[in-house]
Every structure is written in C-alpha cells, then in structure tokens.
Design a protein around this motif. Sequence first.
Motif, PDB file in Angstrom:
ATOM      1  N   TYR A   8       0.822  -1.210   0.000  1.00 33.91           N
ATOM      2  CA  TYR A   8       0.000   0.000   0.000  1.00 33.91           C
ATOM      3  C   TYR A   8       0.860   1.266   0.000  1.00 33.91           C
ATOM      4  CZ  TYR A   8      -4.674  -1.945   0.184  1.00 33.91           C
ATOM      5  OH  TYR A   8      -5.849  -2.570  -0.149  1.00 33.91           O
ATOM      6  N   ARG A   9       2.015   1.212   0.678  1.00 34.56           N
ATOM      7  CA  ARG A   9       2.895   2.393   0.661  1.00 34.56           C
ATOM      8  C   ARG A   9       3.474   2.593  -0.737  1.00 34.56           C
ATOM      9  NH1 ARG A   9       5.759   6.415   3.149  1.00 34.56           N
ATOM     10  NH2 ARG A   9       7.982   6.511   2.674  1.00 34.56           N
ATOM     11  N   ALA A  10       3.823   1.487  -1.409  1.00 32.89           N
ATOM     12  CA  ALA A  10       4.356   1.586  -2.777  1.00 32.89           C
ATOM     13  C   ALA A  10       3.309   2.211  -3.704  1.00 32.89           C
ATOM     14  CB  ALA A  10       4.765   0.205  -3.281  1.00 32.89           C
ATOM     15  N   MET A  11       2.036   1.817  -3.525  1.00 34.45           N
ATOM     16  CA  MET A  11       0.956   2.397  -4.346  1.00 34.45           C
ATOM     17  C   MET A  11       0.800   3.884  -4.067  1.00 34.45           C
ATOM     18  SD  MET A  11      -2.165  -0.361  -4.657  1.00 34.45           S
ATOM     19  CE  MET A  11      -2.215  -0.995  -2.992  1.00 34.45           C
ATOM     20  N   LEU A  12       0.932   4.254  -2.787  1.00 34.22           N
ATOM     21  CA  LEU A  12       0.809   5.657  -2.395  1.00 34.22           C
ATOM     22  C   LEU A  12       1.930   6.487  -3.013  1.00 34.22           C
ATOM     23  CD1 LEU A  12      -0.597   7.839  -0.651  1.00 34.22           C
ATOM     24  CD2 LEU A  12       0.892   7.154   1.234  1.00 34.22           C
ATOM     25  N   LEU A  13       3.154   5.987  -2.922  1.00 36.44           N
ATOM     26  CA  LEU A  13       4.307   6.712  -3.472  1.00 36.44           C
ATOM     27  C   LEU A  13       4.210   6.832  -4.990  1.00 36.44           C
ATOM     28  CD1 LEU A  13       7.134   5.087  -1.310  1.00 36.44           C
ATOM     29  CD2 LEU A  13       6.351   7.456  -1.165  1.00 36.44           C
ATOM     30  N   GLU A  14       3.781   5.746  -5.642  1.00 37.70           N
ATOM     31  CA  GLU A  14       3.664   5.764  -7.098  1.00 37.70           C
ATOM     32  C   GLU A  14       2.586   6.759  -7.538  1.00 37.70           C
ATOM     33  OE1 GLU A  14       2.982   2.726 -10.870  1.00 37.70           O
ATOM     34  OE2 GLU A  14       2.770   1.974  -8.823  1.00 37.70           O
ATOM     35  N   GLY A  15       1.452   6.751  -6.820  1.00 37.42           N
ATOM     36  CA  GLY A  15       0.368   7.677  -7.144  1.00 37.42           C
ATOM     37  C   GLY A  15       0.789   9.118  -6.972  1.00 37.42           C
ATOM     38  N   ALA A  16       1.555   9.405  -5.926  1.00 38.54           N
ATOM     39  CA  ALA A  16       2.008  10.773  -5.667  1.00 38.54           C
ATOM     40  C   ALA A  16       3.014  11.237  -6.713  1.00 38.54           C
ATOM     41  CB  ALA A  16       2.623  10.866  -4.275  1.00 38.54           C
ATOM     42  N   ALA A  17       3.809  10.289  -7.219  1.00 40.84           N
ATOM     43  CA  ALA A  17       4.898  10.659  -8.137  1.00 40.84           C
ATOM     44  C   ALA A  17       4.446  10.769  -9.589  1.00 40.84           C
ATOM     45  CB  ALA A  17       6.022   9.629  -8.031  1.00 40.84           C
ATOM     46  N   GLU A  18       3.297  10.196  -9.928  1.00 42.48           N
ATOM     47  CA  GLU A  18       2.954  10.085 -11.351  1.00 42.48           C
ATOM     48  C   GLU A  18       2.695  11.431 -12.030  1.00 42.48           C
ATOM     49  OE1 GLU A  18      -1.796   9.022 -10.733  1.00 42.48           O
ATOM     50  OE2 GLU A  18      -0.423   7.465 -11.407  1.00 42.48           O
ATOM     51  N   ASP A  19       2.340  12.476 -11.270  1.00 42.82           N
ATOM     52  CA  ASP A  19       2.078  13.786 -11.882  1.00 42.82           C
ATOM     53  C   ASP A  19       3.195  14.794 -11.607  1.00 42.82           C
ATOM     54  OD1 ASP A  19      -0.360  13.299 -13.178  1.00 42.82           O
ATOM     55  OD2 ASP A  19      -1.445  13.426 -11.275  1.00 42.82           O
ATOM     56  N   ASN A  20       4.299  14.323 -11.076  1.00 45.34           N
ATOM     57  CA  ASN A  20       5.413  15.214 -10.745  1.00 45.34           C
ATOM     58  C   ASN A  20       6.697  14.588 -11.286  1.00 45.34           C
ATOM     59  OD1 ASN A  20       7.651  16.404  -9.287  1.00 45.34           O
ATOM     60  ND2 ASN A  20       6.141  17.275  -7.868  1.00 45.34           N
TER      61      ASN A  20
END
Length: 705
Positions: free
Chosen positions: A218-230
């Motif tokens: 779940y943390r990996a999903m959170l980090l990936e989601g946060a990074a996808e637009d930056n």
Amino acid sequence: MKNGQNNKNNLDFTRNIGIMAHIDAGKTTTTERILYYTGRSRRLGEVHDGAATMDWMVQEQERGITITSAATTVFWNVNNKPYKINVIDTPGHVDFTVEVERSLRVLDGAVALFCAVGGVEPQSETVWHQSDKYKVPHVCFVNKMDRCGADFFRVVEQIKERLGANPIPLQIPIGSEDTFIGVVDLVQNKAFVWEDDLGQQMTEVEIPEDMQELVADYRAMLLEGAAEDNEELFEKFMDDPESITEEELVAEIRKATISRRACPVLCGASFKNKGVQFLLDAIVKYLPSPNDIEDVVGINPKTEKEEIRKADSNEPFCALAFKIATDPYVGRLAFFRVYSGSLKSGSYVLNATTGKKERISRIMQMNANKQTPLDIIEAGDIAAAVGFKTIRTGDTLTSEDNPLLLESISFPQPVVQIAVEPKTQAEMDKLSLSLDKLAEEDPTFQVTTDDNSGQTIIAGMGELHLDIIIDRLRREFGVEINVGSPQVSYKESFTETVTHREVYKKQTGGKGKFADIEFEIGPADEGVTGVQFINDIKGGAIPREFIVATEKGFKNALSNGVLAGFPMDSVKVRLYDGSTHPVDSDALSFEAAAHFGFKAAGVKAKSVVMEPIMKVEVRVPSEYVGDVSGDLNRRRSILREIQAEVSQQIIKADVPLSEMFGYITTLRTLTQGRANYSMEFSHYAKLSDDLAEVVVKKAKGTYFS
C-alpha cells in the motif's frame, strides 16, 4: 495592501469544512470528539444520552439524530502552527437533505464519514453527489472500526465502485472489531497504538510482522500515485522510492485532494476516541484553505456582466446567506459565508437578490447554539448575522457601491403533505405566523392554502420532516393543532401537444380589456422544469411587453393543474400569433388570457397524474429476503437488484411513495425487527388510470380523512 496580504496569509490557516454521511455513521460523535480534542468542549458529549453539544435541539436529543446543521469554530495545531477550522455538522437523514445542500454550497472541503460495517450506504451516495455538484474535495474517514463486521478494505473498494472516486488509503488499521488497537501511517511509514481510553496518548511501535508485506504494497501504491504527476518525484520514485520525503508526499496528496483527483482515506472509532486526532491533522494538511479554491464569480446587477471576487479583505464585500435560524434569545440569525471583503458589526449591506438595504446590527461566531460577538468578519470566514429584516436562504449580501449577485442554492420540491388547523380559532393568526417563520428557515418546507377546502397544507421531504415541524409548532411556538393524515404530493403533466386560440375580452363602460393569443402547448423537453417559453411572434403582432406578461400568466397557471389542481412540473409553450386592441389591450389582459388559455388548452392536451417514486434500499438477513421482496411487490415496486453482503442482503427497488407510509412497522413484523431500510426521492412517474381516478376524486374532497 498590507492588510489584504495579512488576510491572505491568515486564510492559509483557515479551513471551512463539513462533516457528511449516511444516518448513524457517527457524524455528531466525531464532531463532539473534535470539540473535545481542540479544547472547545471540556467534556465528551454523547449522542445516545442526549448530551451532544452539536445536537442542541430538544428533538435531536430525544431522537438521537441530527436535524439541523450546526456550526462551530475550533483551533488545531500542526507543526506548531495554529489552524482555524470552521466545522458544520450536517444531518444524515434524507428528510433533512436541505441542510446538507446549503452547507456544501459554502464549504471548501468535506469529511465524508463511512461506517466500517455498513460501508457506502444510499445517503452516502446522495451527499457525495451533492458535494460533487459544488466541486467540494473530500477526506474520507472509515468510522466504527471497533464494531463487529468492520472491514476497512471493503469500504475503500465501495468508495471506488459506488462513488466513482479514487480513494487513497493513508492508514491501514491494526486489527479490527475488538482487536482494533491502532493504525499504520503510510505517509510516515510508522505504526501507532492508543494507550488510553481518551485516545490522546499514542505510542509508536514496530509495524506488526504479519502486516509488513501489506503495508509495503500500500505504501508503494501511495508513493507511485504521488509521483505520477510530478516529474521530479517520478525520477526519485524510479531511482529510490524511499528517497521521497514526507513533506513532498504530503504536498502531492494535498494537490491531488484539492483538484479532486483523489480522496485520502483514514480510519478510526470515534466513540472509542480513536483516530480523530489523525483526522484533524488530515483536515489541515489536505483540505483546501479559502486561498486554494477558485475565485467566486457572480453577475453585477448594474451592468449584468460577470465579475470575479478574490478571497481578499481589500476586495468589495460579498457573502452568501446559506441558512436562516430562529434563536429564542437573539431572534433571527442568518448564517453567511464571506467570499470577499470585510464587514463590521453595525454596517449596512445590500441584499443583491432583493435589491433592499439591510443593517447587520451584530455579527456572531457560532458554537452550536451559543454565540460569541465579533466586531468584524473578513473574507474566507463563516459567521451569523443578527438584526436584519428580510434576508432568506440563498440571498447574496454585498457592498452597495460594488454589488454582485452570486448563484443561489437550488432545493428539491417537497413530496409529502398534510393538513393542519389550530385547535381553537383564536390561534389561527399564531399558527400562520409560526408556519411563516419555519418556512423561512427551511426552503424544503412549504405552506399553501387548498383552494377547494380553505385548509392550510404543509409540505415537506418526508414523514419525519413533517413530524419534527409539528413537534416544533407545539413546543417552540406553543400552538396546539389538529393534523390530517399524510398525503402524497402528486403532480400533473401533459401528454400531448395541442394548439389553442384564447381571446380575452371585457367591456364594462370606459376602457375595456382585450387580449388575443394563439399558442401551442404540450410536454416540455426532457430535463426542463417550469415553463419552456418560445416566442415565435412575427412582425410585431404582439408588443414585447405583452409577450412578457403572457409568459408570466403561463408561469402563474403552472401551480394549479387542470385535472385535479395538482401543480405541474413543466410545460412547453410556443406563442406564434395574436392581436391587440389600440385602447383596451394591456399587460394584465394578456396575463389573464394566458391563464385562461392554459386551462382551456390543458383539457385538450390530456393531463395525467404523476406520483413520486422513491429509491428504497432494504438491508435484510438472507432468510427474510423472500418475504420482504414479496411485500415490496405488493406495494407496486420495481425491483432493481439484490446485493449479497456478508451476513445480509440488500434489496434495491423503486417504490411509489404512497405505498411507503408506515412501512417500518410492516418490515419489523416480517423480519422480527432485524431489518432496516432507507429511502430517498428518485423521480415522478405516471400513475395508472384506475388509481389516478381515485386520487383525483380524493383531491376534490378534503385532506382530513
């Protein structure tokens, strides 16, 4: 400019939020915990013992439900910075949906509460879609994690499937039901457990071994989601995901929340004092300040052009009144949200909706039903005004020199009505004044007089809504009344389009009356309400001012249908010809011609009776599904689907409102008290001819039956 800049900076530390959910999801309990942890309340108020601060009405305390939205202001420190949070606790019962609607209109963000057992329930969907209409960002809180059957991940999945949202869990619960002891914070990548009964003492612990793989995913999903637009963060994520700092992660989650691309999800158990402090942190970190929302747009009544107002105290004053309430000590209160400028106590404002000047003698900061006087209120804040004369819900308050008219608030039409009369004739005036005050407070409550019987008819959103109104009449206003049985608010609709010529002519000596109109009338286009008026007059056969009067006549006629006097929701009128008299024609003549023409043409257009259909959901143990489904079929229902849950089934059906009076008693009998249901208005549908005949006959009789 310095003051404006200071105000702008202060607004970064302001949050205007509402708490919304299905009935019994724990909204008021959560709000009470917010009051306690922020120091606004010294004791924990409980809904079940009638001591909740925000449920201040006697009826709320007796029934354990929220009826009217309550406002309060609290302060919460994050990173040693004090944030001001204006909180509005809204009702969950569909009968009081107006309270949610008008609150969402003026809020910048919302906390959507979900029961960890019930999940996304019907009213959850309703309030979510209401908030979507006003583009309000959400933080989700899965409450009641300590209850038997609690399932955090199932609720997250339902938020995605039923609401079409993009939920991003920021926490994972440690345990559930009796073993719910803490959470893993995915942003900090740390685990916390609660040490005391008040939930104030949290201890950091190692992430439990059996949860480490789940947390990592779940943390990996959170980090990936946060990074996808930056782009910068995406490079960090590809090289080393853990190099993304907590500050960078919070900033990206905040951006995604405010743009409504995602909604953070937290969990807790408010009644057991668990998780509310994390929720307060999330409100501050992720929900928008007044500086983060779009500038408000309105129409300048002088120029009729669009203008923009920024959330700045140096801008001209502009505010929206979103609620009118009556207080026994200070009189009438108008709750308002300031979008721009500032207002001093004792100032005059222009009500841009009515064009009248109003003096605001006092300004109050609210804490439920208690008030603190303020000298001034500035852009981005919410308060209550005292001393006005004619402000109503949805009115725009603005500066006289720079007026601006904001879009008002739209409200659903009432679907249930009953007749009321005072027990003694001497109280007739008192009843009339009391009903006027209640109608002023609540736009979904309407008072009319029946043309045939002369009876006073009150209409509202449901049986509970009217029950509360009647209770308030007796307790607050001291009016003893007789009450008729509940009636459905039927409507009429045309089924055919016809043409008609109406000549209105009167001669009584001197100047007479003359109007001649030819028009086509029939059902309105789909999605149109009111009169869909088309002006097809060629060559000036009817002057413009008479055309306006004709349209007004049709609009007025809409309130009284041709079949049984039921109001009509919509009609399409095309005015294509007519004539005038050089002396006798005037606006009133054309208004009258439209009125009489509507009645005459309506008979030819074959009017039918329309009945309100309710969207009903029944939660029932599996063994009773057959009995409950059979009973709904006898009530003329259309079964939409049956969903299987862990220990129960959910029956979804469309049922005529007339068949649902007293349904709870039947349901309890059929299921030994183990089922419950919720319903909300869905649409109007044609009533069958045989039933329509009965309804029309009854409509021409009396409401006391």
